[in-house]
Design a protein around this motif. Structure first.
Motif, short mmCIF file in Angstrom:
data_model
loop_
_atom_site.label_atom_id
_atom_site.label_comp_id
_atom_site.label_asym_id
_atom_site.label_seq_id
_atom_site.Cartn_x
_atom_site.Cartn_y
_atom_site.Cartn_z
N ASP A 133 0.80 -1.24 0.00
CA ASP A 133 0.00 0.00 0.00
C ASP A 133 0.84 1.28 0.00
OD1 ASP A 133 -2.18 -1.69 0.18
OD2 ASP A 133 -2.30 -1.54 2.36
N ASP A 147 1.69 3.00 2.50
CA ASP A 147 0.95 3.96 3.34
C ASP A 147 1.56 4.16 4.73
OD1 ASP A 147 0.40 1.46 4.31
OD2 ASP A 147 -1.76 1.75 4.50
N GLU A 176 -10.06 -1.59 -10.64
CA GLU A 176 -9.94 -1.35 -9.19
C GLU A 176 -8.63 -1.95 -8.67
OE1 GLU A 176 -13.29 -2.69 -6.66
OE2 GLU A 176 -11.74 -3.18 -5.19
N GLY A 223 -4.74 -0.86 -2.04
CA GLY A 223 -4.08 0.29 -1.44
C GLY A 223 -4.70 0.68 -0.10
N GLY A 255 -3.93 6.07 -2.06
CA GLY A 255 -4.07 6.06 -3.51
C GLY A 255 -2.76 5.83 -4.26
N ASP A 256 -1.71 5.43 -3.55
CA ASP A 256 -0.39 5.37 -4.20
C ASP A 256 -0.33 4.38 -5.36
OD1 ASP A 256 -0.17 6.48 -1.53
OD2 ASP A 256 1.99 6.53 -1.87
N ILE A 257 -0.88 3.19 -5.17
CA ILE A 257 -0.82 2.19 -6.27
C ILE A 257 -1.58 2.74 -7.47
CG2 ILE A 257 -1.45 -0.14 -7.02
CD1 ILE A 257 -1.07 -1.12 -4.16
N ALA A 258 -2.76 3.31 -7.21
CA ALA A 258 -3.57 3.86 -8.31
C ALA A 258 -2.81 4.97 -9.03
CB ALA A 258 -4.90 4.38 -7.76
N ILE A 301 -8.77 8.53 -6.46
CA ILE A 301 -8.08 8.16 -5.21
C ILE A 301 -8.78 8.79 -4.01
CG2 ILE A 301 -5.78 7.82 -6.22
CD1 ILE A 301 -5.13 10.75 -5.40
N ALA A 346 -8.81 3.54 -6.94
CA ALA A 346 -8.26 2.97 -5.70
C ALA A 346 -9.41 2.40 -4.87
CB ALA A 346 -7.53 4.07 -4.91
N GLU A 347 -9.18 1.21 -4.30
CA GLU A 347 -10.26 0.53 -3.56
C GLU A 347 -10.76 1.36 -2.38
OE1 GLU A 347 -8.90 -3.05 -1.61
OE2 GLU A 347 -7.26 -2.03 -0.59
#
Ligand code: F6P
Length: 321
Positions: A127, A129, A167, A170, A174-177, A191, A221-222
């Protein structure tokens, strides 16, 4: 410090094995003994603790997952759980522990520290995060996995002139997105850290189609909402393009770690051992502007928050015209 232990906890991340390998090999190089703890904090409390040697981590650097297994163990949030874990560590003569994991795992390490047991946290989560570091182990691999999927989805989206809502994971970040979206040339990135306007997204889809664009890729982002819910909102707003939802899910958590994640994991693992060797616990290691850093874990978790790089959001908006 002469005897330390290492565990992986929470959601697994590609590169965790490379980090464990680095801890083990560096500890042995420094003349220390090193123990593995299976199943994270659950294994600590259960006393699932065993010696590791050079060979135990042979052939592990390239493997996804974690050979020490992982678990989410909410019981470790209680004082009894924490003290039971420390009892087990002391029973094995262990003086310090390296915790590789995400937010929940760091909180466990913070509690050990508060009870006076030296713990060093290594950020391991797809993530990205965790406060106190620019990057976490597993993030780069997850982004590349998501990117590979986006590239493939664009092929089929173009063939069928479709819109895809992709989708990605994360949790609340929103980093992956952001990274997969910019790298994949997404039309929109949605995000949690930035509001979205469904009408603006619709205008963009329609303008693209008028220009002859054959596909639309929206990376979601999920942490914002589910892919289907978002597709439904688009429909309510008037989207009449043929739309599909693709939820990438746990595929983002597996696979061989990238070179970047392996190097990051190796640096973090070796650094964590250096800190414990000097008798320094209560720290979270990280990387900031390509420099290794070690920060007070309590302060990091209490007073700092991870921030996604919102310049990527703007960059994507500027480029996906
Ligand atoms: O924290 C890593 C992560 O993969 C998140 O991105 C996701 O929300 C969550 O874990 C999924 O958890 P689980 O594997 O328990 O379903």
């Amino acid at each position: 410090m002469k005897r330390i232990a290492v565990l992986t906890s929470g959601g697994d991340a590609p590169g965790m094995n490379a980090a464990v390998r680095a801890v083990v090999r560096k500890a042995i190089t420094e003349g220390m003994e090193v123990f593995g703890i299976n199943y994270g904090y659950a294994g600590m409390v259960a006393g699932d603790i065993f010696p590791l040697d050079i060979a135990s981590v042979g052939d592990k650097i390239a493997r996804g997952g974690t050979f020490l297994y992982s678990a989410r163990y909410p019981e470790f949030a209680t004082r009894e759980g924490q003290l039971a874990g420390i009892d087990q560590l002391k029973k094995h003569g262990i003086e310090g522990v390296v915790v590789i994991g995400g937010d929940g795992s760091y909180h466990g390490a913070m509690r050990l520290t508060e009870h006076g047991f030296p713990a060093v946290g290594i950020p391991g989560t797809i993530d990205n995060d965790i406060p106190g570091t620019d990057y976490t182990i597993g993030f780069d691999t997850a982004v590349n996995t998501a990117l590979d999927a986006i590239d493939r989805l664009r092929d089929t989206a173009t063939s069928h002139v479709r819109t895809f809502v992709v989708e990605v994971m994360g949790r609340g970040a929103g980093d992956i997105a952001l990274w997969a979206g910019v790298a994949g040339g997404a039309d929109d990135i949605i995000i949690p850290e930035h509001d979205f306007d469904i009408k603006e997204i619709m205008t963009r889809i329609e303008a693209g189609r008028k220009r002859g664009k054959k596909h639309t890729i929206i990376v979601l982002a999920e942490g914002v909402m589910g892919g289907q819910e978002f597709a439904d909102k688009l429909k309510e707003a008037g989207n009449d393009t043929d739309t599909r939802v693709s939820i990438l899910g746990h595929v983002q958590r597996g696979g061989m770690p990238t070179a970047r994640d392996r190097v990051l994991a190796s640096k973090f693992g070796a650094y964590a051992v250096e800190l414990l060797k000097e008798g320094r616990g209560g720290l979270a290691v990280g990387i900031e502007k390509e420099e290794l850093v070690a920060k007070d874990i309590i302060d990091t978790l209490t007073n700092h928050k991870h921030k996604a790089d919102l310049s990527l959001y703007q960059l994507n908006a500027d480029l996906s015209i």
